[in-house]
Motif scaffolding. Structure first.
Motif, PDB file in Angstrom:
ATOM      1  N   ARG A  43     -20.384  61.662  28.717  1.00  0.00           N
ATOM      2  CA  ARG A  43     -19.637  60.406  28.591  1.00  0.00           C
ATOM      3  C   ARG A  43     -18.211  60.643  29.051  1.00  0.00           C
ATOM      4  NH1 ARG A  43     -20.770  56.366  24.999  1.00  0.00           N
ATOM      5  NH2 ARG A  43     -22.962  56.236  24.487  1.00  0.00           N
ATOM      6  N   ASP A  72     -20.645  51.337  29.526  1.00  0.00           N
ATOM      7  CA  ASP A  72     -20.573  50.774  28.178  1.00  0.00           C
ATOM      8  C   ASP A  72     -19.115  50.496  27.821  1.00  0.00           C
ATOM      9  OD1 ASP A  72     -23.379  51.149  27.758  1.00  0.00           O
ATOM     10  OD2 ASP A  72     -22.990  53.260  27.341  1.00  0.00           O
ATOM     11  N   ASP A  73     -18.906  49.739  26.747  1.00  0.00           N
ATOM     12  CA  ASP A  73     -17.577  49.442  26.194  1.00  0.00           C
ATOM     13  C   ASP A  73     -16.628  48.913  27.266  1.00  0.00           C
ATOM     14  OD1 ASP A  73     -18.595  50.517  23.826  1.00  0.00           O
ATOM     15  OD2 ASP A  73     -17.910  52.527  24.360  1.00  0.00           O
ATOM     16  N   THR A  77     -21.622  56.696  31.224  1.00  0.00           N
ATOM     17  CA  THR A  77     -22.561  57.619  30.602  1.00  0.00           C
ATOM     18  C   THR A  77     -23.581  58.057  31.637  1.00  0.00           C
ATOM     19  OG1 THR A  77     -22.312  56.444  28.507  1.00  0.00           O
ATOM     20  CG2 THR A  77     -24.205  57.915  28.709  1.00  0.00           C
ATOM     21  N   TYR A 132     -13.916  51.247  31.062  1.00  0.00           N
ATOM     22  CA  TYR A 132     -15.282  51.383  30.564  1.00  0.00           C
ATOM     23  C   TYR A 132     -15.611  52.851  30.335  1.00  0.00           C
ATOM     24  CZ  TYR A 132     -16.506  52.442  35.444  1.00  0.00           C
ATOM     25  OH  TYR A 132     -16.584  52.990  36.684  1.00  0.00           O
TER      26      TYR A 132
END
Length: 187
Positions: free
Chosen positions: A152, A99-100, A140, A137
């Motif tokens: 995370r 994610d991100d 997770t 990034y």
């Protein structure tokens, strides 16, 4: 008469059993074949993104003009395809996500080799464009069974991508360069 009924009954049971699923080929050509889920991903990589590893051929570099520079960094989709794959997990037991995602690209090499002969192409100049792509990034990892947890971690991955291409060489005369450029563009 009793033996005849038993043999008919036995033949009926065998035919029903053979057609229901005890026989692996009971459905004939319509028998489902188990295929792992990652097979489609590998086929997509192979057939949908053919040009990731091909070298484009561009018009010649014209005398009197500045040499071309590598201005176009690799696109985000190509960078993400070059990254190692996410670990394939089992749903609810172990799953991994990214994610991100943020990508920073920087040019490492931008140079043009002297003219040489390439088979099937002819005389051309190889233009080296090497990029360092840093991917930031959040990884997770989560599990729902037997002990639910979620972990995370911020991660950084570096991918090096070469966007080399060839420039045809048409000689030093402007007329030859223009004719080759006209042939390549189709005008």
């Amino acid at each position: 008469m009793g033996k005849f009924r038993k043999s008919i009954l036995l033949a009926g049971i065998v035919s029903i059993t053979a057609s229901l699923g005890c026989n692996p080929f009971g459905m004939g050509i319509f028998t489902p074949i188990p295929v792992p889920p990652w097979v489609t991903e590998r086929m997509e990589e192979k057939y949908c993104h053919k040009n990731d590893h091909r070298t484009p051929i561009l018009p010649p570099i014209r005398d009197g003009f500045p040499p071309p520079v590598c201005e176009d960094p690799p696109d985000e989709a190509a960078i993400l395809r070059a990254m190692p794959h996410v670990v394939r997990g089992v749903p609810y037991f172990y799953e991994e996500f990214r994610d991100d995602i943020q990508i920073v690209s920087e040019r490492l090499v931008d140079k043009i080799d002297p003219v040489r002969f390439f088979p099937l192409i002819g005389p051309a100049q190889l233009h080296h464009c090497h990029w360092k792509c840093t991917i930031y990034y959040t990884e997770t990892m989560e599990s729902g069974y037997p002990f639910p947890f979620q972990c995370r971690k911020p991660r950084v991955q570096v991918v090096y991508i070469d966007k080399d291409h060839l420039h045809l060489y048409a000689g030093t005369s402007p007329q030859a360069q223009e004719s080759v450029a006209r042939d390549l563009t189709g005008n």
